[in-house]
Design a protein around this motif. Structure first.
Motif, PDB file in Angstrom:
ATOM      1  N   ILE A  87       0.817  -1.209   0.000  1.00  9.92           N
ATOM      2  CA  ILE A  87       0.000   0.000   0.000  1.00  9.92           C
ATOM      3  C   ILE A  87       0.852   1.260   0.000  1.00  9.92           C
ATOM      4  N   ASP A  88       1.815   1.348   0.928  1.00 11.53           N
ATOM      5  CA  ASP A  88       2.610   2.559   1.088  1.00 11.53           C
ATOM      6  C   ASP A  88       3.887   2.188   1.832  1.00 11.53           C
ATOM      7  N   SER A  89       5.035   2.431   1.223  1.00  9.17           N
ATOM      8  CA  SER A  89       6.305   2.056   1.838  1.00  9.17           C
ATOM      9  C   SER A  89       6.570   2.808   3.140  1.00  9.17           C
ATOM     10  N   ASN A  90       5.836   3.896   3.379  1.00  8.42           N
ATOM     11  CA  ASN A  90       5.970   4.625   4.639  1.00  8.42           C
ATOM     12  C   ASN A  90       5.280   3.917   5.802  1.00  8.42           C
ATOM     13  N   GLY A  91       4.437   2.939   5.482  1.00 12.33           N
ATOM     14  CA  GLY A  91       3.853   2.114   6.527  1.00 12.33           C
ATOM     15  C   GLY A  91       2.382   2.373   6.787  1.00 12.33           C
ATOM     16  N   LEU A  92       1.749   1.373   7.410  1.00  6.61           N
ATOM     17  CA  LEU A  92       0.372   1.453   7.875  1.00  6.61           C
ATOM     18  C   LEU A  92       0.393   1.412   9.397  1.00  6.61           C
ATOM     19  N   TYR A  93      -0.534   2.100  10.035  1.00 10.09           N
ATOM     20  CA  TYR A  93      -0.492   2.222  11.485  1.00 10.09           C
ATOM     21  C   TYR A  93      -1.836   1.948  12.149  1.00 10.09           C
ATOM     22  N   LYS A  94      -2.905   1.912  11.373  1.00  6.50           N
ATOM     23  CA  LYS A  94      -4.244   1.741  11.942  1.00  6.50           C
ATOM     24  C   LYS A  94      -5.072   0.887  10.996  1.00  6.50           C
ATOM     25  N   GLU A  95      -5.890   0.013  11.551  1.00  4.93           N
ATOM     26  CA  GLU A  95      -6.689  -0.897  10.724  1.00  4.93           C
ATOM     27  C   GLU A  95      -7.695  -0.142   9.865  1.00  4.93           C
ATOM     28  N   PRO A  96      -8.100  -0.729   8.722  1.00  5.03           N
ATOM     29  CA  PRO A  96      -9.089  -0.077   7.861  1.00  5.03           C
ATOM     30  C   PRO A  96     -10.457   0.023   8.537  1.00  5.03           C
ATOM     31  N   VAL A  97     -11.246   1.017   8.111  1.00  4.73           N
ATOM     32  CA  VAL A  97     -12.668   1.054   8.438  1.00  4.73           C
ATOM     33  C   VAL A  97     -13.415   0.435   7.262  1.00  4.73           C
ATOM     34  N   THR A  98     -14.631  -0.004   7.501  1.00  2.00           N
ATOM     35  CA  THR A  98     -15.307  -0.785   6.474  1.00  2.00           C
ATOM     36  C   THR A  98     -16.767  -0.379   6.292  1.00  2.00           C
ATOM     37  N   THR A  99     -17.251  -0.520   5.064  1.00  2.00           N
ATOM     38  CA  THR A  99     -18.676  -0.421   4.745  1.00  2.00           C
ATOM     39  C   THR A  99     -19.091  -1.767   4.158  1.00  2.00           C
ATOM     40  N   GLY A 100     -20.290  -1.843   3.622  1.00  2.00           N
ATOM     41  CA  GLY A 100     -20.734  -3.087   3.022  1.00  2.00           C
ATOM     42  C   GLY A 100     -19.981  -3.457   1.763  1.00  2.00           C
ATOM     43  N   THR A 101     -19.361  -2.485   1.117  1.00  2.00           N
ATOM     44  CA  THR A 101     -18.721  -2.744  -0.170  1.00  2.00           C
ATOM     45  C   THR A 101     -17.228  -2.441  -0.225  1.00  2.00           C
ATOM     46  N   HIS A 102     -16.707  -1.644   0.714  1.00  2.00           N
ATOM     47  CA  HIS A 102     -15.317  -1.213   0.618  1.00  2.00           C
ATOM     48  C   HIS A 102     -14.615  -1.192   1.979  1.00  2.00           C
ATOM     49  N   LEU A 103     -13.283  -1.272   1.910  1.00  2.00           N
ATOM     50  CA  LEU A 103     -12.409  -0.953   3.030  1.00  2.00           C
ATOM     51  C   LEU A 103     -11.761   0.392   2.749  1.00  2.00           C
ATOM     52  N   TYR A 104     -11.569   1.198   3.792  1.00  2.00           N
ATOM     53  CA  TYR A 104     -10.895   2.489   3.642  1.00  2.00           C
ATOM     54  C   TYR A 104      -9.785   2.553   4.684  1.00  2.00           C
ATOM     55  N   LEU A 105      -8.569   2.856   4.230  1.00  2.00           N
ATOM     56  CA  LEU A 105      -7.477   2.971   5.179  1.00  2.00           C
ATOM     57  C   LEU A 105      -6.603   4.163   4.846  1.00  2.00           C
ATOM     58  N   LEU A 106      -5.970   4.690   5.887  1.00  2.00           N
ATOM     59  CA  LEU A 106      -5.115   5.863   5.772  1.00  2.00           C
ATOM     60  C   LEU A 106      -3.690   5.441   6.110  1.00  2.00           C
ATOM     61  N   SER A 107      -2.740   5.753   5.235  1.00  2.00           N
ATOM     62  CA  SER A 107      -1.348   5.375   5.465  1.00  2.00           C
ATOM     63  C   SER A 107      -0.610   6.482   6.217  1.00  2.00           C
ATOM     64  N   ARG A 108       0.604   6.185   6.641  1.00  2.00           N
ATOM     65  CA  ARG A 108       1.396   7.176   7.369  1.00  2.00           C
ATOM     66  C   ARG A 108       1.659   8.432   6.540  1.00  2.00           C
ATOM     67  N   SER A 109       1.809   8.287   5.239  1.00  2.00           N
ATOM     68  CA  SER A 109       2.117   9.447   4.400  1.00  2.00           C
ATOM     69  C   SER A 109       0.871  10.205   3.962  1.00  2.00           C
ATOM     70  N   GLY A 110      -0.321   9.780   4.419  1.00  2.00           N
ATOM     71  CA  GLY A 110      -1.545  10.502   4.108  1.00  2.00           C
ATOM     72  C   GLY A 110      -2.303   9.992   2.901  1.00  2.00           C
ATOM     73  N   LYS A 111      -1.983   8.784   2.421  1.00  2.00           N
ATOM     74  CA  LYS A 111      -2.761   8.201   1.332  1.00  2.00           C
ATOM     75  C   LYS A 111      -4.057   7.614   1.889  1.00  2.00           C
ATOM     76  N   LEU A 112      -5.183   8.069   1.365  1.00  2.00           N
ATOM     77  CA  LEU A 112      -6.481   7.493   1.695  1.00  2.00           C
ATOM     78  C   LEU A 112      -6.865   6.559   0.562  1.00  2.00           C
ATOM     79  N   ILE A 113      -7.027   5.284   0.871  1.00  2.00           N
ATOM     80  CA  ILE A 113      -7.189   4.265  -0.165  1.00  2.00           C
ATOM     81  C   ILE A 113      -8.493   3.508   0.062  1.00  2.00           C
TER      82      ILE A 113
END
Length: 399
Positions: free
Chosen positions: A363-389
């Protein structure tokens, strides 16, 4: 092996959990990050869209997690940028920047830290500057800002017109959700040394359930802040202050009159909600949130091992040890899979029935720090560098 990884994060004030070096100059105390697991993928996750939210949280300790409802996904960066995007396409709805707000003139930035809580068309967020902000979810405009008596590192909780925050000093504080006025506070004694973090409170049946840095899970009345009961799920022991750290940093899980909680250097425990009595306890040590799905609890421990545990008895169903010391997040359930992020920026997809890997994403070489949040169709996660995916969830639904 010494369990000092997150303790060092406390002392250094950063979020990086040290790996591959020794605090004690002894070969047996060296902690080595596991190699990236190699396996044949049985599932191919698909990224739906990706956006930027400022500079993220960088190397700092943070629990800053997005919030989502049926209208949008809301995400913030540590320096004070906050944005709202449409769920399916990631189109920007609004953006605001609180980094230069007048209240931060003596601080380096807004220093958002406590994750976003969404309630009553309002985003509630806490800061390392000992502030709580209420932001209109439709416009991004500030409704009110209140100062409190300590850093707000955990996500606020909301119920019945009250916003409850748990500060770094161990104080529980209730604010009026319309005005930000402080309604009451409850102070708890803090140990000399703690993990850098606080338990997000959970609210149920007029009571607030929260973990404490002294190893207790406690309950208080939402209306007045009166203490109801307290139960230790970890007891300090050992020769050093580091050994005696027993924080309950995760958010207690409440279901069907039971509480599930996990302590560092302690236990995973089931507790009767009304009586505060222990129903069962099993030896585990961790600081990430635990996830309840059906009759199973899913959790990660201080080493990065991933577990499935029977919620009725505390018996272990399976364990995956292949992410040792990769600084993993808590677990998110994505239909038939579990999803866990790590400090090198990989998202791991695990079969929830067997504990075996099914897929892996960088996802991001700067790292992940918090688990994704979820809806019925998608996961959303924020990386250390500020990427919202946004990542599409698998179509098969597991009851």
């Amino acid at each position: 092996m010494k369990k000092w990884l997150k303790s060092i994060a406390v002392i250094s004030g950063t979020a990086f959990l040290l790996t591959g070096c020794s605090l004690f100059n002894s070969e047996e105390d060296v902690v080595v990050m596991a190699n990236l697991p190699i396996f044949e993928a049985s599932y191919q996750p698909k990224v739906a869209w990706q956006k930027s939210v400022g500079n993220g949280v960088d190397k700092y300790y943070s629990q800053l997690q997005p919030a989502v409802d049926s209208d949008a996904i809301y995400a913030a960066s540590r320096e004070g940028k906050i944005k709202a995007f449409t769920l399916k396409e990631g189109e920007l709805l609004w953006s605001n920047d609180f980094s230069e707000h007048e209240s931060n003139q003596l601080n380096r930035s807004a220093r958002f830290s406590g994750g976003i809580t969404l309630a009553m068309d309002t985003l509630f967020i806490g800061t390392e500057n000992a502030q709580v902000l209420a932001i209109d979810k439709n416009s991004g405009e500030l409704k009110w800002l209140s100062s409190v008596s300590g850093e707000v590192l955990a996500k606020p909780a909301y119920a019945n017109g009250k916003v409850v925050v748990h500060t770094s000093r161990g104080e529980l504080i209730a604010l009026d959700s319309q005005t930000g006025e402080q309604l009451w506070s409850l102070t708890n004694k803090q140990p000399n040394l703690t993990l850098r973090g606080s338990s997000t409170p959970s609210i149920s049946q007029g009571g607030i359930i929260y973990g404490r840095a002294d190893g207790f899970v406690s309950a208080a009345l939402l209306e007045t802040g009166q203490a109801l009961w307290q139960l230790p799920i970890a007891r300090p022991h050992g020769a050093t202050e580091l050994d005696r750290i027993v924080d309950v940093d995760m958010q207690p899980v409440i279901s069907n009159g039971q509480i599930f909680a996990l302590a560092y250097n302690g236990n995973l425990a089931a507790i009767d909600l009304l009586k505060g009595e222990q129903l069962w306890s099993t030896k585990y040590s961790g600081f990430n949130n635990i996830t309840l799905s059906g009759n199973r609890l899913y959790l990660t421990d201080y080493r990065g091992w991933v577990y499935a545990v029977d919620r009725r008895t505390g018996d272990q169903i399976w364990v995956n040890e292949q992410l040792s010391y990769r600084n993993v997040t808590a677990v998110t359930v994505a239909n038939e899979y579990l999803v866990v992020g790590d400090g090198e920026g990989y998202l791991h997809w695990i079969n929830r029935d067997t504990g075996q890997f099914a897929a892996q994403q960088k996802i991001d070489s700067n790292g992940l720090y918090k688990e994704p949040v979820t809806t019925g169709t998608h996961l959303y996660l924020l990386s250390r560098s500020g990427k919202l995916i946004a990542i599409e969830k698998p179509s098969i639904n597991v009851e």
